[in-house]
Design a protein around this motif. Structure first.
Motif, mmCIF file in Angstrom:
data_model
loop_
_atom_site.group_PDB
_atom_site.id
_atom_site.type_symbol
_atom_site.label_atom_id
_atom_site.label_comp_id
_atom_site.label_asym_id
_atom_site.label_seq_id
_atom_site.Cartn_x
_atom_site.Cartn_y
_atom_site.Cartn_z
ATOM 1 N N LEU A 237 0.834 -1.203 0.000
ATOM 2 C CA LEU A 237 0.000 0.000 0.000
ATOM 3 C C LEU A 237 0.870 1.253 0.000
ATOM 4 O O LEU A 237 0.565 2.247 -0.676
ATOM 5 C CB LEU A 237 -0.917 -0.002 1.233
ATOM 6 C CG LEU A 237 -2.019 -1.087 1.257
ATOM 7 C CD1 LEU A 237 -2.763 -1.076 2.580
ATOM 8 C CD2 LEU A 237 -3.015 -0.855 0.107
ATOM 9 N N HIS A 238 1.959 1.226 0.761
ATOM 10 C CA HIS A 238 2.824 2.392 0.819
ATOM 11 C C HIS A 238 3.525 2.630 -0.511
ATOM 12 O O HIS A 238 3.620 3.781 -0.985
ATOM 13 C CB HIS A 238 3.866 2.199 1.925
ATOM 14 C CG HIS A 238 4.785 3.364 2.096
ATOM 15 N ND1 HIS A 238 4.446 4.523 2.783
ATOM 16 C CD2 HIS A 238 6.061 3.585 1.641
ATOM 17 C CE1 HIS A 238 5.438 5.378 2.754
ATOM 18 N NE2 HIS A 238 6.448 4.842 2.059
ATOM 19 N N SER B 239 2.485 1.766 -3.449
ATOM 20 C CA SER B 239 1.506 2.101 -4.508
ATOM 21 C C SER B 239 0.985 3.523 -4.377
ATOM 22 O O SER B 239 0.124 3.955 -5.159
ATOM 23 C CB SER B 239 0.346 1.103 -4.474
ATOM 24 O OG SER B 239 -0.366 1.218 -3.247
ATOM 25 N N GLY B 240 1.442 4.267 -3.406
ATOM 26 C CA GLY B 240 1.016 5.648 -3.221
ATOM 27 C C GLY B 240 -0.112 5.826 -2.235
ATOM 28 O O GLY B 240 -0.479 6.973 -1.923
ATOM 29 N N GLN B 241 -0.693 4.750 -1.715
ATOM 30 C CA GLN B 241 -1.803 4.852 -0.759
ATOM 31 C C GLN B 241 -1.226 4.922 0.666
ATOM 32 O O GLN B 241 -1.424 4.040 1.491
ATOM 33 C CB GLN B 241 -2.725 3.644 -0.904
ATOM 34 C CG GLN B 241 -3.257 3.438 -2.324
ATOM 35 C CD GLN B 241 -4.161 2.232 -2.419
ATOM 36 O OE1 GLN B 241 -5.025 2.017 -1.561
ATOM 37 N NE2 GLN B 241 -3.988 1.453 -3.477
ATOM 38 N N ARG B 242 -0.552 6.014 0.921
ATOM 39 C CA ARG B 242 0.146 6.113 2.199
ATOM 40 C C ARG B 242 -0.797 6.288 3.381
ATOM 41 O O ARG B 242 -0.548 5.755 4.470
ATOM 42 C CB ARG B 242 1.127 7.263 2.141
ATOM 43 C CG ARG B 242 2.174 7.071 1.037
ATOM 44 C CD ARG B 242 3.281 8.070 1.126
ATOM 45 N NE ARG B 242 4.315 7.774 0.110
ATOM 46 C CZ ARG B 242 5.456 8.414 -0.005
ATOM 47 N NH1 ARG B 242 5.741 9.411 0.845
ATOM 48 N NH2 ARG B 242 6.330 8.078 -0.951
ATOM 49 N N ASP B 243 -1.864 7.040 3.172
ATOM 50 C CA ASP B 243 -2.828 7.163 4.273
ATOM 51 C C ASP B 243 -3.475 5.823 4.573
ATOM 52 O O ASP B 243 -3.688 5.467 5.740
ATOM 53 C CB ASP B 243 -3.902 8.191 3.907
ATOM 54 C CG ASP B 243 -3.320 9.591 3.805
ATOM 55 O OD1 ASP B 243 -2.228 9.817 4.388
ATOM 56 O OD2 ASP B 243 -3.948 10.436 3.140
ATOM 57 N N ARG B 244 -3.809 5.115 3.482
ATOM 58 C CA ARG B 244 -4.399 3.782 3.656
ATOM 59 C C ARG B 244 -3.415 2.839 4.341
ATOM 60 O O ARG B 244 -3.786 2.063 5.235
ATOM 61 C CB ARG B 244 -4.793 3.225 2.283
ATOM 62 C CG ARG B 244 -5.391 1.828 2.315
ATOM 63 C CD ARG B 244 -6.678 1.788 3.109
ATOM 64 N NE ARG B 244 -7.288 0.474 3.062
ATOM 65 C CZ ARG B 244 -8.284 0.080 3.835
ATOM 66 N NH1 ARG B 244 -8.806 0.924 4.740
ATOM 67 N NH2 ARG B 244 -8.784 -1.122 3.721
ATOM 68 N N ALA B 245 -2.131 2.917 3.966
ATOM 69 C CA ALA B 245 -1.121 2.074 4.579
ATOM 70 C C ALA B 245 -0.971 2.392 6.072
ATOM 71 O O ALA B 245 -0.807 1.494 6.907
ATOM 72 C CB ALA B 245 0.210 2.269 3.865
ATOM 73 N N GLN B 246 -1.081 3.709 6.421
ATOM 74 C CA GLN B 246 -0.965 4.096 7.827
ATOM 75 C C GLN B 246 -2.135 3.564 8.637
ATOM 76 O O GLN B 246 -1.974 3.098 9.764
ATOM 77 C CB GLN B 246 -0.879 5.612 7.945
ATOM 78 C CG GLN B 246 -0.619 6.127 9.363
ATOM 79 C CD GLN B 246 0.757 5.732 9.877
ATOM 80 O OE1 GLN B 246 1.738 5.903 9.172
ATOM 81 N NE2 GLN B 246 0.818 5.191 11.095
ATOM 82 N N GLN B 247 -3.342 3.634 8.040
ATOM 83 C CA GLN B 247 -4.531 3.117 8.733
ATOM 84 C C GLN B 247 -4.427 1.606 8.957
ATOM 85 O O GLN B 247 -4.737 1.107 10.052
ATOM 86 C CB GLN B 247 -5.778 3.455 7.929
ATOM 87 C CG GLN B 247 -6.090 4.936 7.844
ATOM 88 C CD GLN B 247 -7.300 5.209 6.970
ATOM 89 O OE1 GLN B 247 -7.886 4.292 6.380
ATOM 90 N NE2 GLN B 247 -7.682 6.484 6.873
#
Length: 436
Positions: A62-63, A65-73
């Motif tokens: 996730l991180h 692929s650019g979905q950093r907020d999603r990865a943090q959640q």
């Protein structure tokens, strides 16, 4: 090799029994520690770390692929603390006994291709994982309990505590079982030295049987000694009474060569009877007392000098205070005087020395006489033995009992009489060894 190993083994019964008891407990604990603790916890760590690798792969995908907020959640939901990589250097050297830490590093590096480092040492109960390409690295802090079994030392502590507790219980039980054997040994050794220690059979059935047999044997020996003492007293009186009458009758005759020869024969018979009685009586009638051997030798030397003997008591060769020992003073005096009289008969100078070790006391008498050939040493200590006429080492009465009496006295004190050549004077050296 076997002799070397034997020299390190304990010599006492307590020590050997403790070794038999402790060695299996220690070996079992070592086997359990190696076979169970290390392998078990390493296996559990592998399984737990491999399970966490899938969660870390999801967060990394996730991180990247650019979905950093999603990865943090997702990381927060999974209990992982993710943050941009810091500037601190990772400590990748686990502690010496941290076996699970090495397993964690290996599994994480194998499961995540872009791992920069795994720090299992600098964070308290946590693992710091740094991963990602240069310029886009992240730090993930993972609780250690999610990667390996928690508190593995508790089993070690429990094993050590259980081993100590069982060892203490076994030692108390073992001491209670060995104490009667030790008391029996002490009573037997003391009886051999002429001391009567109070003893009551205790312990296991076999030990009680041995103790009862010892008491019966001691009672029989005491009765025999008492009967022999009474018999010898009667024999001494009965034999010397006719000798006294003969002396009285001879004194009433006119002096002459025949009368002098008969008086000499009576004197020789009296000396022979005294020698026989001394050998038969031994020192059984005398009780052992705590005695300073140096003081005893000084008294013997003083009396010998008054009788005209050239006797010298050598200075002590052992440092420290002279130990007091349990012995029969009259018997030891008789033994030393027998050796001195023998030395004076065949030599001019007599030297007496005293030495000791932790287990024995040695009284040495040396002279400058002709000595005794080594092949006749054993014969000289036998009763009624006759040696070469040039040196008959026995009593002047020619009964062959002088050294035999000394040997019996030494044996009754738990020791022995040893004969050899005097290196100082060139004559005979006689060592009376007494047990301490």
């Amino acid at each position: 090799m076997a002799l070397r190993i034997r020299s390190y083994l304990p010599r006492s019964l307590y020590g050997r029994a403790a070794l038999i008891l402790v060695a299996p407990i220690v070996i079992i604990q070592l086997l359990v520690s190696v076979a169970f603790i290390q392998r078990h916890y390493e296996g559990v760590t592998e399984q737990m770390t491999e399970s966490l690798v899938y969660e870390l792969q999801l967060v990394r995908e996730l991180h990247l692929s650019g979905q950093r907020d999603r990865a943090q959640q997702v990381a927060d939901r999974l209990g992982l603390k993710m943050s941009p990589a810091g500037s601190q250097t990772l400590d990748e050297s686990p502690a010496f006994l941290d076996f699970s830490g090495r397993v964690i590093q290996r599994i994480l590096k194998e499961g995540l291709p872009d791992v920069v480092g795994v720090d299992v040492n600098s964070r308290h109960r946590a693992v710091l994982l740094r991963a990602g390409p240069p310029g886009d690295q992240i730090d993930i802090l993972i609780e250690r309990r999610r990667l390996s079994a928690s508190n593995p030392h508790q089993l070690l502590v429990l094993m050590v505590f259980a081993g100590l507790l069982l060892g203490i219980i076994a030692y108390v039980f073992l001491r209670n079982q060995l104490r009667p054997i030790k008391k029996l040994a002490d009573a037997s050794e003391a009886f051999g030295r002429g001391q009567i220690l109070p003893y009551r059979p205790r312990g296991a059935e076999e030990v009680r049987a041995a103790g009862a047999a010892f008491l019966q044997m001691r009672a029989r020996i005491e009765r025999q000694i008492e009967q022999r003492t009474l018999m010898l007293s009667g024999v001494s009186h009965d034999l010397r009474t006719p000798l006294t009458r003969l002396r009285l009758e001879l004194s009433m005759l006119d002096p002459g060569p025949e009368v002098e020869a008969m008086e000499a024969d009576l004197a020789e018979m009296d000396r022979m009877i005294s020698g026989f009685l001394d050998y038969a009586r031994g020192d059984a009638a005398e009780e052992a007392v705590l005695t300073n051997p140096l003081t005893l030798l000084q008294e013997i030397t003083t009396r010998a000098r008054r009788m005209g003997l050239k006797v010298e008591l050598l200075p002590l060769s052992v440092a420290g205070a002279v130990p007091e020992v349990w012995l029969r003073p009259d018997a030891i005096t008789r033994a030393v005087e027998n050796l001195m009289n023998n030395a004076a008969r065949y030599g001019d100078l007599i030297e007496i020395s005293l030495s000791w070790t932790t287990r024995k006391l040695i009284i040495s008498i040396q002279d400058d006489g002709p000595g005794i050939p080594p092949e006749q040493h054993e014969l000289a200590m036998k009763p009624f033995a006759r040696l070469d006429p040039s040196r008959n080492a026995n009593d002047g009465s020619n009964t062959g009992l002088g050294l035999a009496i000394v040997a019996e006295i030494a044996i009754s004190h738990g020791g022995a009489l040893q004969l050899g050549k005097s290196l100082r004077l060139g004559g005979l050296r006689a060592d009376i060894t007494l047990a301490r």
